[in-house]
Structure formats: structure tokens, C-alpha cells
Design a protein around this motif. Sequence first.
Motif, PDB file in Angstrom:
ATOM      1  N   ARG A   1       0.368   1.502  -5.596  1.00  0.00           N
ATOM      2  CA  ARG A   1      -0.471   1.272  -6.773  1.00  0.00           C
ATOM      3  C   ARG A   1      -1.927   1.052  -6.381  1.00  0.00           C
ATOM      4  NH1 ARG A   1       1.095  -4.012  -8.646  1.00  0.00           N
ATOM      5  NH2 ARG A   1      -0.461  -4.637  -7.095  1.00  0.00           N
ATOM      6  N   ASP A   2      -2.146   0.336  -5.293  1.00  0.00           N
ATOM      7  CA  ASP A   2      -3.501  -0.045  -4.910  1.00  0.00           C
ATOM      8  C   ASP A   2      -4.151   0.919  -3.933  1.00  0.00           C
ATOM      9  OD1 ASP A   2      -3.129  -2.270  -6.519  1.00  0.00           O
ATOM     10  OD2 ASP A   2      -2.510  -3.567  -4.854  1.00  0.00           O
ATOM     11  N   GLY A   3      -3.453   1.982  -3.563  1.00  0.00           N
ATOM     12  CA  GLY A   3      -4.028   2.958  -2.647  1.00  0.00           C
ATOM     13  C   GLY A   3      -4.059   2.524  -1.200  1.00  0.00           C
ATOM     14  N   HIS A   4      -3.192   1.583  -0.848  1.00  0.00           N
ATOM     15  CA  HIS A   4      -3.135   1.129   0.532  1.00  0.00           C
ATOM     16  C   HIS A   4      -2.243   2.062   1.363  1.00  0.00           C
ATOM     17  CE1 HIS A   4      -4.101  -3.216  -0.953  1.00  0.00           C
ATOM     18  NE2 HIS A   4      -5.165  -2.438  -0.919  1.00  0.00           N
ATOM     19  N   PRO A   5      -2.449   2.113   2.676  1.00  0.00           N
ATOM     20  CA  PRO A   5      -1.677   3.041   3.516  1.00  0.00           C
ATOM     21  C   PRO A   5      -0.203   2.656   3.608  1.00  0.00           C
ATOM     22  CG  PRO A   5      -3.064   1.616   4.867  1.00  0.00           C
ATOM     23  CD  PRO A   5      -3.479   1.382   3.457  1.00  0.00           C
ATOM     24  N   VAL A   6       0.655   3.657   3.508  1.00  0.00           N
ATOM     25  CA  VAL A   6       2.099   3.476   3.592  1.00  0.00           C
ATOM     26  C   VAL A   6       2.659   4.505   4.567  1.00  0.00           C
ATOM     27  CG1 VAL A   6       4.284   3.453   2.311  1.00  0.00           C
ATOM     28  CG2 VAL A   6       2.172   2.687   1.193  1.00  0.00           C
TER      29      VAL A   6
ATOM     30  N   VAL B   1       1.829  -0.279   5.456  1.00  0.00           N
ATOM     31  CA  VAL B   1       3.052  -0.845   4.898  1.00  0.00           C
ATOM     32  C   VAL B   1       4.226   0.062   5.252  1.00  0.00           C
ATOM     33  CG1 VAL B   1       4.288  -1.375   2.753  1.00  0.00           C
ATOM     34  CG2 VAL B   1       1.876  -2.007   3.012  1.00  0.00           C
ATOM     35  N   PRO B   2       5.290  -0.462   5.871  1.00  0.00           N
ATOM     36  CA  PRO B   2       6.453   0.371   6.189  1.00  0.00           C
ATOM     37  C   PRO B   2       7.319   0.581   4.956  1.00  0.00           C
ATOM     38  CG  PRO B   2       6.838  -1.875   6.919  1.00  0.00           C
ATOM     39  CD  PRO B   2       5.438  -1.844   6.373  1.00  0.00           C
ATOM     40  N   ALA B   3       7.830   1.804   4.820  1.00  0.00           N
ATOM     41  CA  ALA B   3       8.743   2.130   3.721  1.00  0.00           C
ATOM     42  C   ALA B   3       9.964   2.813   4.318  1.00  0.00           C
ATOM     43  CB  ALA B   3       8.066   3.038   2.702  1.00  0.00           C
TER      44      ALA B   3
ATOM     45  N   GLY C   1       2.468  10.046   2.128  1.00  0.00           N
ATOM     46  CA  GLY C   1       2.038  11.257   2.819  1.00  0.00           C
ATOM     47  C   GLY C   1       2.268  11.281   4.306  1.00  0.00           C
ATOM     48  N   VAL C   2       2.672  10.151   4.914  1.00  0.00           N
ATOM     49  CA  VAL C   2       2.840  10.083   6.374  1.00  0.00           C
ATOM     50  C   VAL C   2       4.206   9.497   6.697  1.00  0.00           C
ATOM     51  CG1 VAL C   2       1.876   9.231   8.543  1.00  0.00           C
ATOM     52  CG2 VAL C   2       0.347   9.735   6.636  1.00  0.00           C
ATOM     53  N   PHE C   3       4.867  10.092   7.665  1.00  0.00           N
ATOM     54  CA  PHE C   3       6.238   9.736   8.036  1.00  0.00           C
ATOM     55  C   PHE C   3       6.335   9.699   9.553  1.00  0.00           C
ATOM     56  CE2 PHE C   3      10.590  12.060   8.489  1.00  0.00           C
ATOM     57  CZ  PHE C   3      11.240  10.887   8.862  1.00  0.00           C
ATOM     58  N   ALA C   4       6.928   8.648  10.087  1.00  0.00           N
ATOM     59  CA  ALA C   4       7.134   8.522  11.534  1.00  0.00           C
ATOM     60  C   ALA C   4       8.608   8.636  11.865  1.00  0.00           C
ATOM     61  CB  ALA C   4       6.606   7.182  12.039  1.00  0.00           C
TER      62      ALA C   4
ATOM     63  N   ALA D   1       0.934   4.897  11.390  1.00  0.00           N
ATOM     64  CA  ALA D   1       0.220   3.885  10.617  1.00  0.00           C
ATOM     65  C   ALA D   1      -1.286   4.050  10.759  1.00  0.00           C
ATOM     66  CB  ALA D   1       0.648   2.491  11.067  1.00  0.00           C
ATOM     67  N   ARG D   2      -1.743   4.319  11.957  1.00  0.00           N
ATOM     68  CA  ARG D   2      -3.187   4.507  12.161  1.00  0.00           C
ATOM     69  C   ARG D   2      -3.689   5.733  11.408  1.00  0.00           C
ATOM     70  NH1 ARG D   2      -4.016   4.851  18.313  1.00  0.00           N
ATOM     71  NH2 ARG D   2      -6.219   4.904  17.706  1.00  0.00           N
ATOM     72  N   ILE D   3      -2.869   6.773  11.349  1.00  0.00           N
ATOM     73  CA  ILE D   3      -3.251   7.962  10.570  1.00  0.00           C
ATOM     74  C   ILE D   3      -3.296   7.631   9.086  1.00  0.00           C
ATOM     75  CG2 ILE D   3      -2.453  10.253   9.851  1.00  0.00           C
ATOM     76  CD1 ILE D   3      -1.313  10.565  12.727  1.00  0.00           C
ATOM     77  N   ALA D   4      -2.285   6.901   8.604  1.00  0.00           N
ATOM     78  CA  ALA D   4      -2.255   6.526   7.188  1.00  0.00           C
ATOM     79  C   ALA D   4      -3.466   5.664   6.839  1.00  0.00           C
ATOM     80  CB  ALA D   4      -0.959   5.787   6.874  1.00  0.00           C
TER      81      ALA D   4
END
Length: 309
Positions: A17-22, A56-58, A120-123, A296-299
Amino acid sequence: MTDLHIRYGTEVTDALRDGHPVVALESTIVSHGLPRPDNLRVARQIEQAVREAGAVPATIGMVAGELVVGLDDPRLTRLATVDGVAKLSVRDLAVAAATGADGATTVAATSAVAAAAGIGVFATGGLGGVHREAAQSFDESADLVTLARTPITVVCAGVKSILDVGATLERLETLGVGVIGYRTRRFPGFYLTDGGFDLDWSVDSPEQVADVLAAREQHGVHHGGLIVANPLPADEQLDPELHDRTLADGLARLERDGVTGKAVTPYLLAHFHSATEGASLAVNVRIILRNAELAARIAVAAAARRAGA
């Protein structure tokens, strides 16, 4: 952020919601990729690596038929400790949901669910790919086709070295999936720093990856995923001679025991764990922790770029 089909963890809901990296994380490594009780400890370490790098990990999985983006600790513990957790690719999600199953998502399923959730980013550790002798068996991971149609950036250590690495790279090219090396022009081989094949493109920082993602959006012509290949440092890889001996023995056992299809990869990974007396498992853990941090650094870099724009 909750709908009839997917439950979102509170932390993930707030971040999106807040546009923070996930950063999306798979659950197959928890339920099927690591032995108990190490699996739960490592799963928590992976999430912590993402947090320490600013995102934030999902972790994605299915609990009692409910697809969850951002498993809380009780749900994560359940998938790590109960028996009968199904291994879910994209094609399995609906059936598993309808039957109330517990399930761990593969790279393919995690990618698809994460993209649908707006992540948008997955590890992950290593991708699936084209299996050896695929010309006869037609055995190819669903990861490849899913990445061809899913807009997600996957940070990985290449494809698992038990696969046909060259054929996998050819398929990725045919499918239009971009591949860039992170501080390397050589495609990594999961347990091995160098998988034996050159790459056309390389980047040196998370910010450069964010620039690539922004350019893809601006051009509007991309249709699938992007692989960021992040090799282990040479002094952290599995000993190459040990790797080659173990792989040759594992392939011979595979043929002897008549193992085929989706059972091939877990069979060979279990053989590596046993034959290397846990050395391959330690390498596997190093891989996923490094990839989680980089993702995470990319996100973070991508979120900062969006905020600046």
C-alpha cells in the motif's frame, strides 16, 4: 489487502500500500528443499536477510487451501513441520485450493503469485530448467515457460547444476527471458561459481538493475521475466571435483532406480546432500541467503527510483 482468493500478511499489505520494497520468497525450499529441523531455521534466516537489507519478505505458500502472500510464523512453521505438504506449480494451485491442501510453491508458482500480487522481485536459490536427456524425455521445468509470461525479476544462482545448463540458456533465449550477470559475465552453476557459459550482459550494482527495470517499463515491450544471475564467490562454492564425482554417481543411480519426471531434482539434491556429507546443503544455504540480500537491495533501489520519478 485481502480478497477472496489470496490472503496477504499484514506487513506485506502495508508495504504494498505504501510503496515500500517487498521481496517474494518461495516455500518449496522450506517444505522440500531442506531437511528438518534446519528448514524452519533457514526460512527465518532468509526472511531476516531481506529485512536487514531494507525490504519486507513475502514468503508465499498455501495453508488449508488458502493461498498466502506473506506467511506469518505459525503458517511458516506448519509448512516446515507437517507431513504431506504438496509441491505446487502453477497448474496445481486451483486444485490444491479447492481440496483444502497444504502446499509449498515452486519457483514457477511463486513467480506467478508474486506478480499477481504486485511484487516485482523474487529471490530463490537456483532455477529449474531443461533436464539432461530432454531430447528423449521432453523434461523441462515449468519455471521457464512461466518466466516467459510473468513480469518478475528473479535473483538466483543460475540453474541447478544437475540440469542441462546450456540447453536451459538456449530455451531462455527462445522464450525471451532476459538474463544478466551480477558482477559477472559467466552464468553461475548453482553449487558452482561458473556454470560454463558466457553471458551477454552484466551489471555491477542493485541500482543498475533498477535502471534496467525502469527501462523495461518505459519501453513497454517486455512480456516476461528478468533473471539476475548471482554467483557464489569461488571460495564459497562446492569443491568442483567433488561436485563432478557426485553428479556422475547421482546420474548413474538415477538411471538404475528408474527415477523420472519431477522426482529427478529432489532425488539428485538428496544424493548430493548425502554424498557430500552436508557440504552441498551448506552451499545451498549460502546461495539463498546471498540471493535474498541482493533481491532486497534491488527492491530498495527500484522503490527509491519510483519515488524519485
